[in-house]
Design an enzyme around this catalytic site. Structure first.
Site, mmCIF file in Angstrom:
data_model
loop_
_atom_site.group_PDB
_atom_site.id
_atom_site.type_symbol
_atom_site.label_atom_id
_atom_site.label_comp_id
_atom_site.label_asym_id
_atom_site.label_seq_id
_atom_site.Cartn_x
_atom_site.Cartn_y
_atom_site.Cartn_z
ATOM 1 C CB THR A 13 -0.956 0.045 1.205
ATOM 2 O OG1 THR A 13 -0.195 -0.142 2.393
ATOM 3 C CG2 THR A 13 -2.024 -1.032 1.105
ATOM 4 C CE LYS A 45 7.125 -11.051 -0.049
ATOM 5 N NZ LYS A 45 6.155 -10.581 0.930
ATOM 6 C CD GLU A 129 10.398 13.360 8.828
ATOM 7 O OE1 GLU A 129 11.188 14.268 8.637
ATOM 8 O OE2 GLU A 129 9.992 13.035 9.963
ATOM 9 C CB VAL A 132 9.834 8.324 13.537
ATOM 10 C CG1 VAL A 132 9.217 8.670 14.888
ATOM 11 C CG2 VAL A 132 11.138 7.583 13.732
ATOM 12 C CG ASP A 201 5.658 0.192 16.424
ATOM 13 O OD1 ASP A 201 6.061 -0.109 15.290
ATOM 14 O OD2 ASP A 201 5.115 1.277 16.695
ATOM 15 C CE LYS A 205 6.498 3.770 14.808
ATOM 16 N NZ LYS A 205 5.036 3.606 15.085
ATOM 17 N N GLY A 302 -0.567 4.681 8.303
ATOM 18 C CA GLY A 302 -1.479 4.867 7.178
ATOM 19 C C GLY A 302 -0.653 4.964 5.928
#
Lengths: 431, 431
Positions: A13, A45, A129, A132, A201, A205, A302
């Site tokens: 995506t 893939k 950029e 994070v 996670d 960050k 997102g």
């Protein structure tokens, strides 16, 4: 005017978003960069998969070498994820003098310092950029801020899943398990949510942020991590009564050239700007010596926000190419890492105890605190639920972690203390 | 390595801060820029005044020509304030091929487009980050965001004085006059507070933000302005009951290539991130087509935050000098300005009416709304204070400003409507 050619590793995506943005903003990018930009080759893939995007089958490959060894390709964009194999690809890209843009936090948290060094040695840019908090230009904000200030503290809500869960638990008085299930159904949490809910996670960050903000080579192992899976709705309610909001907070703090980096569920004073960051949103709060308090807020993940960050980085690479100044900004950490010891880490703490409801218990407990020189900011006596037992919540003034941990050991040894129900760091007392 | 020489116009608190930061961060700046930086000459009113700063008397002058005509000086930093004379100075500086950094919002709001054009023609940089919300890197954030996205909406809390006043009125249920007096005593408001409380200062900043964000030459006269001096503590309380927080909000919005820019007291839905921006803090909320919602938060004023922003701009000028690419970023607006008409500006509205307490009044009022196709989101019946009179609060769904203004005219004509007590724009309904 010859076009600059891009190689793309990955077409999920985010990769698809990158292709679309480059296409839709071609004019604007050309205006800034001075020449056209085209995606030449994409590692996937499966070349036969149907895709809703203007990429011909000839542009697809399943062999990374087709991109890494193509002398026409100037910039490699990595949006495939993964760590070890991906590191090898990017190392090769840098060795072949290709600039790199990556959205990969796992990779940057683990191999970032090494990759930045390789970029610098090869005169290449390496921008990240999007790794994070995709939608927040925090890394550029830090770099800018650093130009004329000194950053002493970073606090981040840098994981959308846990912020979604804690927001729902707080606003709807629901249990962790209930809300986790909803988050999984809504696609905000993965079926195996461990990496998010246990704070890993967020720790990755914070590693990236602290490395950049303090210019020290912070590694993932330096980050003290605690997740949210043991946070109860009762804790949240009692905190709320005292004026606190529960958030999973990453803290990176520097005092006297020594630093601490941690991620833990934290009670923030309600008036702190981070306390109002809700749902799946992310925010990073920065305290600079001269500028004071600033905060960057936005979507943490997102595909479109992340793709936007990737393309912003790409535009910066291209500008640098035009100017012939690549490889100047990929600065490897400048200072030697110095981590704080437990007696140098200071914080307030929220502590919830179940104790025997007897005369003298309170004096016994508080005397342990005062022996360690720790005093209280707030005390809350809770309603008794079980006969013979009382519950109390204590909020300390600033105490060293060493003292506080010793106090916890001694409290657990007390016969009158039935259970230490919960203990959290408290942030944001000073305005 | 020869030092780059700076000329400073003004040596108040910001100018003094700039001198201190350049001195304290000399090593860091040199690391980034590649050569030393020194302040050569400073324009002051009185050379004999005692100053707590390492500036010799020989460096001071009362004659601007000593700076503007000095061929050794490469960069002019303007922190003296004022508009017309200052514009002449900066025009001369640009004509003499000196780069300019300014913190002057009044100047940039009025003469910004012209000065940017002159900078571009002379191959000079003109940076003005400090002119809007000193401590927040919002202009750079917009420029970065614009590289790969399209900004459709900006909302800003860009005046610290009014935010301080509204925060205290809201949290402490106090009157405007009481809080204004306190703000004046604390130094948050000037003895003549007109420019702040009537929204003019915010309008200047929104002019600068909208010009950059939409790349259109927006002028101060294009901004519809309303201040906070008529906001009552009752309005705030009723809004609060409906889930709204009162803020002075600058809005710049684009739809179908047409824009609107306004500043007015606005009810924000409580969950909006701007609703949590309190006291003298500023924040700018940006809605980008791809990235979605982001927000930049920080101190809006203060000599050190402003000085920090000035030095960040200076470092960017110096980097550009090293690269030989000055004058590329001072882009004059690219698009022709198209302002929305009143029938193209859509918003929700909060309306508080005092009406006769008679049968049929409510139907009479609502029928006026429905004749204009405007429906309600919320209705609140308020306690009656005067015999025979009732108070109601209506919150509309989205309506055009043209329709809404017609409705107000018709309501005022109704015999049963005693007074239109207040009317505010409402923002933040859609998450």
């Amino acid at each position: 005017m010859e076009a600059i050619s891009i190689g793309l590793l990955g077409l999920g995506t985010v990769g698809t978003g990158v292709v679309k943005i480059i296409e839709n903003h071609q004019d604007k990018i050309m205006h800034q960069v001075g020449c056209p930009v085209k995606v030449k080759k994409v590692l996937v893939k499966n070349v036969n998969k149907e895709r809703d995007i203007s990429i011909t089958k000839e542009m697809l490959t399943t062999n990374a070498e087709d991109i890494l060894n193509d002398p026409d390709i100037d910039v490699v964009i990595e949006v495939m994820g993964g760590v070890e194999e991906t590191k090898d690809y990017l190392t090769k890209a840098l060795q072949n003098k290709k600039h790199v843009v990556t959205a990969n936090k796992d990779l940057m948290a683990i191999h970032g310092a090494k990759l930045l060094q390789q970029a610098s040695q090869n005169g290449c840019d390496l921008f990240y950029e999007a790794s994070v908090a995709g939608g927040i230009p925090i890394l550029r904000g830090l770099v800018d801020g650093l130009a004329s200030d000194r950053i002493n503290k970073l606090m981040g809500i840098v994981n959308g899943t846990t912020n979604f869960i804690l927001t729902k638990m707080s606003k709807q008085q629901r249990t962790y398990n209930e809300v986790l299930k909803e988050a999984q159904e809504l696609g905000f949490a993965e079926s195996d949510p461990t990496s998010d809910v246990e704070g890993l996670d967020a720790a990755r960050k914070m590693t990236i942020l602290a490395t950049l903000g303090f210019s020290m080579n912070i590694s993932l192992e330096d980050v003290k991590v605690q997740g949210i899976s043991k946070v109860t709705e009762e804790d949240i309610r009692y905190g709320s009564q005292l004026g606190y909001t529960m958030k999973l907070i990453g803290v990176a703090q520097r005092d006297n050239e020594k630093v601490e980096v941690s991620v833990q569920p934290t009670f923030l004073i309600d008036s702190h700007p981070l306390a109002a960051v809700n749902d799946e949103f992310n925010a990073v709060y920065v305290f600079g010596e001269a500028v004071g308090e600033t905060m960057f807020y936005g979507p943490g993940a997102g595909s479109m926000p992340t793709a936007t960050a990737v393309v912003s980085d790409l535009v910066n690479v291209l500008k640098n190419m035009r100017l012939g100044v690549n490889g100047k900004s990929a600065v490897a950490p400048q200072y030697k890492k110095k981590l704080k010891e437990a007696n140098e880490i200071f914080s307030k703490y929220f502590l919830r105890l179940q104790v025997k409801d007897e005369v003298g218990v309170f004096a016994e407990i508080t005397s342990i605190f005062s022996q360690h020189g720790v005093s209280f900011e707030k005390i809350l006596q809770l309603p008794v639920k079980e006969k013979g037992l009382a519950e109390i919540v204590l909020v300390t003034h600033h105490a060293s972690l060493a003292d506080y941990e010793n106090i916890l050991v001694e409290l657990r040894d007390l016969e009158t203390v039935q259970t230490v129900k919960s203990s959290y760091r408290v942030e944001g007392g000073i305005k």
